[in-house]
Design a protein around this motif. Sequence first.
Motif, PDB file in Angstrom:
ATOM      1  N   GLU A  50      -3.512  13.539  -5.396  1.00 57.12           N
ATOM      2  CA  GLU A  50      -4.353  13.574  -4.731  1.00 57.12           C
ATOM      3  C   GLU A  50      -5.162  12.043  -4.372  1.00 57.12           C
ATOM      4  O   GLU A  50      -6.729  11.878  -3.395  1.00 57.12           O
ATOM      5  N   ILE A  51      -4.067  11.551  -4.075  1.00 57.50           N
ATOM      6  CA  ILE A  51      -5.109  10.271  -4.350  1.00 57.50           C
ATOM      7  C   ILE A  51      -4.675  10.190  -2.491  1.00 57.50           C
ATOM      8  O   ILE A  51      -3.978  10.782  -2.017  1.00 57.50           O
ATOM      9  N   GLN A  52      -5.232   8.901  -2.010  1.00 53.51           N
ATOM     10  CA  GLN A  52      -5.590   9.542   0.160  1.00 53.51           C
ATOM     11  C   GLN A  52      -5.195   8.124  -0.145  1.00 53.51           C
ATOM     12  O   GLN A  52      -4.790   7.147  -0.048  1.00 53.51           O
ATOM     13  N   TYR A  53      -4.552   8.439   1.277  1.00 51.25           N
ATOM     14  CA  TYR A  53      -4.166   7.503   1.872  1.00 51.25           C
ATOM     15  C   TYR A  53      -4.447   7.311   3.506  1.00 51.25           C
ATOM     16  O   TYR A  53      -4.113   9.030   4.082  1.00 51.25           O
ATOM     17  N   ASN A  54      -4.445   6.030   4.178  1.00 54.94           N
ATOM     18  CA  ASN A  54      -4.751   6.718   4.940  1.00 54.94           C
ATOM     19  C   ASN A  54      -3.814   5.368   6.778  1.00 54.94           C
ATOM     20  O   ASN A  54      -3.641   4.892   6.325  1.00 54.94           O
ATOM     21  N   LEU A  55      -3.912   6.653   7.543  1.00 55.04           N
ATOM     22  CA  LEU A  55      -2.352   6.215   8.385  1.00 55.04           C
ATOM     23  C   LEU A  55      -2.828   4.532   8.689  1.00 55.04           C
ATOM     24  O   LEU A  55      -4.177   4.360   9.080  1.00 55.04           O
ATOM     25  N   LEU A  56      -1.989   3.410   9.141  1.00 55.66           N
ATOM     26  CA  LEU A  56      -2.563   2.565   9.877  1.00 55.66           C
ATOM     27  C   LEU A  56      -2.453   2.595  11.033  1.00 55.66           C
ATOM     28  O   LEU A  56      -3.656   1.645  11.491  1.00 55.66           O
ATOM     29  N   SER A  57      -2.243   3.539  11.250  1.00 58.12           N
ATOM     30  CA  SER A  57      -2.123   4.088  13.107  1.00 58.12           C
ATOM     31  C   SER A  57      -1.454   4.867  13.471  1.00 58.12           C
ATOM     32  O   SER A  57      -0.605   5.748  12.356  1.00 58.12           O
ATOM     33  N   GLN A  58      -1.592   5.717  14.320  1.00 56.76           N
ATOM     34  CA  GLN A  58      -1.129   6.960  14.682  1.00 56.76           C
ATOM     35  C   GLN A  58       0.471   6.824  14.924  1.00 56.76           C
ATOM     36  O   GLN A  58       1.177   8.169  15.331  1.00 56.76           O
ATOM     37  N   LYS A  59       0.892   5.380  14.478  1.00 60.68           N
ATOM     38  CA  LYS A  59       2.265   5.231  14.924  1.00 60.68           C
ATOM     39  C   LYS A  59       3.113   5.167  13.543  1.00 60.68           C
ATOM     40  O   LYS A  59       4.300   4.796  13.345  1.00 60.68           O
ATOM     41  N   LYS A  67       0.937  -1.121  -0.074  1.00 58.46           N
ATOM     42  CA  LYS A  67       0.042  -0.234   0.322  1.00 58.46           C
ATOM     43  C   LYS A  67       0.631   1.234  -0.333  1.00 58.46           C
ATOM     44  O   LYS A  67       1.164   2.529  -0.391  1.00 58.46           O
ATOM     45  N   ILE A  68       2.014   1.183   0.657  1.00 52.96           N
ATOM     46  CA  ILE A  68       2.795   2.666   0.876  1.00 52.96           C
ATOM     47  C   ILE A  68       3.441   2.671  -0.799  1.00 52.96           C
ATOM     48  O   ILE A  68       3.988   3.812  -0.448  1.00 52.96           O
ATOM     49  N   SER A  69       3.974   1.703  -1.505  1.00 58.17           N
ATOM     50  CA  SER A  69       4.473   1.761  -2.609  1.00 58.17           C
ATOM     51  C   SER A  69       3.943   2.097  -3.444  1.00 58.17           C
ATOM     52  O   SER A  69       3.736   2.482  -4.765  1.00 58.17           O
ATOM     53  N   SER A  70       2.227   1.515  -3.161  1.00 57.11           N
ATOM     54  CA  SER A  70       1.172   1.737  -4.509  1.00 57.11           C
ATOM     55  C   SER A  70       1.328   3.615  -4.173  1.00 57.11           C
ATOM     56  O   SER A  70       1.557   4.184  -4.762  1.00 57.11           O
ATOM     57  N   LEU A  91       5.158   9.544   4.436  1.00 54.69           N
ATOM     58  CA  LEU A  91       5.031  10.007   2.885  1.00 54.69           C
ATOM     59  C   LEU A  91       4.122  11.144   3.016  1.00 54.69           C
ATOM     60  O   LEU A  91       3.824  12.130   2.284  1.00 54.69           O
ATOM     61  N   LEU A  92       3.302  11.401   3.939  1.00 53.47           N
ATOM     62  CA  LEU A  92       1.736  12.068   3.605  1.00 53.47           C
ATOM     63  C   LEU A  92       2.604  13.818   3.429  1.00 53.47           C
ATOM     64  O   LEU A  92       2.973  14.733   2.778  1.00 53.47           O
ATOM     65  N   ASN A  93       3.913  13.392   4.489  1.00 49.90           N
ATOM     66  CA  ASN A  93       4.661  14.894   4.757  1.00 49.90           C
ATOM     67  C   ASN A  93       4.707  15.372   3.544  1.00 49.90           C
ATOM     68  O   ASN A  93       5.605  16.650   2.974  1.00 49.90           O
ATOM     69  N   MET A  94       5.699  14.220   2.637  1.00 44.36           N
ATOM     70  CA  MET A  94       6.485  14.612   1.409  1.00 44.36           C
ATOM     71  C   MET A  94       5.795  14.505   0.518  1.00 44.36           C
ATOM     72  O   MET A  94       5.947  16.144  -0.087  1.00 44.36           O
ATOM     73  N   ARG A  95       4.513  14.375   0.999  1.00 43.23           N
ATOM     74  CA  ARG A  95       3.283  14.361  -0.354  1.00 43.23           C
ATOM     75  C   ARG A  95       2.872  16.350  -0.864  1.00 43.23           C
ATOM     76  O   ARG A  95       3.030  16.496  -1.341  1.00 43.23           O
ATOM     77  N   GLU A  96       2.573  17.164   1.015  1.00 42.54           N
ATOM     78  CA  GLU A  96       2.733  18.010   1.422  1.00 42.54           C
ATOM     79  C   GLU A  96       3.488  18.921   0.786  1.00 42.54           C
ATOM     80  O   GLU A  96       3.241  19.756   0.391  1.00 42.54           O
ATOM     81  N   SER A  97       4.729  18.555   1.260  1.00 45.92           N
ATOM     82  CA  SER A  97       5.676  19.630   0.315  1.00 45.92           C
ATOM     83  C   SER A  97       5.864  19.503  -1.084  1.00 45.92           C
ATOM     84  O   SER A  97       6.012  20.650  -1.848  1.00 45.92           O
ATOM     85  N   LEU A  98       5.713  18.079  -1.860  1.00 46.37           N
ATOM     86  CA  LEU A  98       5.913  17.851  -3.539  1.00 46.37           C
ATOM     87  C   LEU A  98       4.640  19.149  -3.803  1.00 46.37           C
ATOM     88  O   LEU A  98       4.894  19.323  -4.784  1.00 46.37           O
ATOM     89  N   VAL A  99       3.512  18.833  -3.112  1.00 43.11           N
ATOM     90  CA  VAL A  99       2.153  19.291  -3.861  1.00 43.11           C
ATOM     91  C   VAL A  99       2.882  21.430  -3.331  1.00 43.11           C
ATOM     92  O   VAL A  99       2.211  21.776  -4.542  1.00 43.11           O
ATOM     93  N   LYS A 100       3.427  21.859  -2.332  1.00 43.04           N
ATOM     94  CA  LYS A 100       3.828  23.080  -2.658  1.00 43.04           C
ATOM     95  C   LYS A 100       4.819  23.482  -3.531  1.00 43.04           C
ATOM     96  O   LYS A 100       4.398  24.463  -3.589  1.00 43.04           O
ATOM     97  N   ALA A 101       5.687  22.332  -3.276  1.00 44.22           N
ATOM     98  CA  ALA A 101       6.194  22.990  -4.405  1.00 44.22           C
ATOM     99  C   ALA A 101       6.384  22.903  -5.955  1.00 44.22           C
ATOM    100  O   ALA A 101       6.850  23.866  -6.444  1.00 44.22           O
ATOM    101  N   GLN A 102       5.089  21.902  -6.921  1.00 43.01           N
ATOM    102  CA  GLN A 102       5.067  21.894  -7.500  1.00 43.01           C
ATOM    103  C   GLN A 102       4.134  23.530  -7.229  1.00 43.01           C
ATOM    104  O   GLN A 102       3.950  24.084  -8.555  1.00 43.01           O
ATOM    105  N   GLU A 118       2.308   6.211  -7.014  1.00 44.57           N
ATOM    106  CA  GLU A 118       1.579   7.736  -6.826  1.00 44.57           C
ATOM    107  C   GLU A 118       1.895   9.567  -7.327  1.00 44.57           C
ATOM    108  O   GLU A 118       1.551   9.474  -7.819  1.00 44.57           O
ATOM    109  N   ILE A 119       2.477   8.752  -5.869  1.00 47.88           N
ATOM    110  CA  ILE A 119       3.149  10.112  -6.015  1.00 47.88           C
ATOM    111  C   ILE A 119       4.176  10.895  -6.996  1.00 47.88           C
ATOM    112  O   ILE A 119       4.356  11.566  -7.242  1.00 47.88           O
TER     113      ILE A 119
END
Length: 410
Positions: free
Chosen positions: A147-156, A133-136, A163-174, A140-141
């Motif tokens: 726009e793809i959604q990713y649900n955390l497996l847990s709070q840890k 799931k993480i690889s997929s 990956l979510l932080n990376m996506r947010e950084s890439l979105v901002k960079a884009q 996509e990133i």
Amino acid sequence: MKDLLIFIAIVFFGLIPFGYAVVRVLYRKTIVFTAALLVFLASMFCAIVAFAVSEFGFNSLYWAIPLCLVFLLSTNFFIKRLIQKPLKDLRNIMEEAATGNLNLRIDAQTLKPAHEIGAIARSFEKLIGSLQKISSFADEIARNNFEIQYNLLSQKDQIGISLLNMRESLVKAQEIEAQRKIKEEQENWINQGIAKFSDILRSHSDNINDLSLHFIRELVDYLKIVQGGIFVIDEENPEDIYYNLQAAVAYNRQKLIEKQFRVGESLIGRCAYEKLPIYMTEVPENYVQVTSGLGEASPRSISLIPAVMEGKVYAVIELVSFHEFPEYHLEFISKIGNNLASTISMVNIHEQTSKLLTESRMQQDELAAQEEELRQNMEELIATQEEMKRKEQELMKIAQQQHDLFPEEV
């Protein structure tokens, strides 16, 4: 023989069920249950063999030893099948996963047991699924699908959070890159426009009418708007300065209309008085109507930009559009407005200089004509004087002749 059969019956129908129950209670849902059960059965078999040897002597070893070997081999077979093989398969899958290969499938027989090996296999299968799931999500990133959604497996879920932080950084960079490209395109558009209108101003800097008409025509076309006009300052009378509509274009056609506004009068005069741009998206009724073959329509926005140089407004540019003006359009108009003010100033100076030169030439021609007239008058006067002198001499000569002829009378 009867005692051996009784002992075997006690073992199979008494001790083995009891031992199975004890082992099941102590090691339920654990791999130890299988091992403990096999050990218990081996112990019971050894007890039977020992009892047989005590009853029949060592002669019973001839059949007991082969039977023990068969039992031990059977025990080894079950241990390998139930414990060693699942562990080996699971180890191979883990080693394959350690190389980065996530396209793995764990055998259903390994997943089915409720003991530790089955639990480990199910947990590892869950881990593989999470990694897939993480690889997929990462793939996509990589395809710029933010726009793809990713649900955390847990709070840890540290990898998921990263990956979510990376996506947010890439979105901002884009977004920053997109804004940079838009800004660069706008700056290129502005610079190209400035170069274009600098050529227009330079090519028509000898006549204010041609300059105004070509400037506003090209500006309406470059901005892709519907109407525009230039109101140029007229300060022939310093006590009554006003701005005259020098040229106007609508739908790329010259509008032959006459309008003039004094400083502070209407929006044109207000813009000239304040020396600041006026941008309106709520156009007053009947302020302006855009006419085409399909009828009349009211514009959506009006922009008035003063052409200022050294604190003096040389012209006011009025632009009308059915759409709102982008910010960079207004910036561009303001820049070329300053260039227009400079050109109008030079044109006015040139026209004033030409006018003074023309007046000077006319005065020189008049002076030359007067000098020629004076010269002709002088020549006529000199000729008259010479004629009078000549006539005087003739009179004196006649008088002298008379004196000589009639001396007594004289």
